[in-house]
Design a protein around this motif. Structure first.
Motif, PDB file in Angstrom:
ATOM      1  N   VAL A  61       2.560  11.204   8.017  1.00 51.12           N
ATOM      2  CA  VAL A  61       2.227  10.085   7.119  1.00 51.12           C
ATOM      3  C   VAL A  61       2.196   8.773   7.908  1.00 51.12           C
ATOM      4  CG1 VAL A  61       2.991   8.754   5.109  1.00 51.12           C
ATOM      5  CG2 VAL A  61       3.116  11.249   5.063  1.00 51.12           C
ATOM      6  N   ALA A  90       0.859   5.700   0.371  1.00 46.59           N
ATOM      7  CA  ALA A  90       0.163   6.903   0.815  1.00 46.59           C
ATOM      8  C   ALA A  90       0.770   8.086   0.084  1.00 46.59           C
ATOM      9  CB  ALA A  90       0.318   7.086   2.319  1.00 46.59           C
ATOM     10  N   ASN A 139      -1.262   6.354   8.910  1.00 40.22           N
ATOM     11  CA  ASN A 139      -1.329   5.010   8.329  1.00 40.22           C
ATOM     12  C   ASN A 139      -1.049   3.911   9.338  1.00 40.22           C
ATOM     13  OD1 ASN A 139      -1.785   5.287   5.261  1.00 40.22           O
ATOM     14  ND2 ASN A 139      -0.431   6.959   5.821  1.00 40.22           N
ATOM     15  N   GLN A 190       4.655   9.545  -3.390  1.00 41.62           N
ATOM     16  CA  GLN A 190       4.076   8.286  -2.948  1.00 41.62           C
ATOM     17  C   GLN A 190       5.057   7.573  -2.023  1.00 41.62           C
ATOM     18  OE1 GLN A 190       0.885   6.819  -4.110  1.00 41.62           O
ATOM     19  NE2 GLN A 190       0.676   9.010  -4.405  1.00 41.62           N
ATOM     20  N   ARG A 233       0.852  -1.198   0.000  1.00 38.16           N
ATOM     21  CA  ARG A 233       0.000   0.000   0.000  1.00 38.16           C
ATOM     22  C   ARG A 233       0.875   1.231   0.000  1.00 38.16           C
ATOM     23  NH1 ARG A 233      -3.517   0.063   4.965  1.00 38.16           N
ATOM     24  NH2 ARG A 233      -2.966   2.223   4.666  1.00 38.16           N
TER      25      ARG A 233
END
Length: 54
Positions: free
Chosen positions: A22, A11, A26, A50, A9
């Motif tokens: 961040v 973010a 998460n 990203q 995944r």
């Protein structure tokens, strides 16, 4: 056995984002975020960047 890509995944770094922000958004530690992305504590993040969070 290879790890499924669906487990990975990312973010997106928000405007004025930080490693801490961040990571906490998460559910991971700052150290884990840095490890997953090969970053140092004083890494400069860019909005829209990203980062892997899993």
């Amino acid at each position: 056995m290879s790890q499924s890509s669906s487990m990975v995944r990312y973010a997106t770094v928000p405007r004025n984002g930080s490693l801490y922000r961040v990571a906490t958004q998460n559910g991971i530690s700052v150290n884990e975020l840095m490890r997953l992305n090969g970053l140092t504590p004083n890494a400069h993040l860019r909005p829209g960047q990203q980062l892997r969070v899993r």
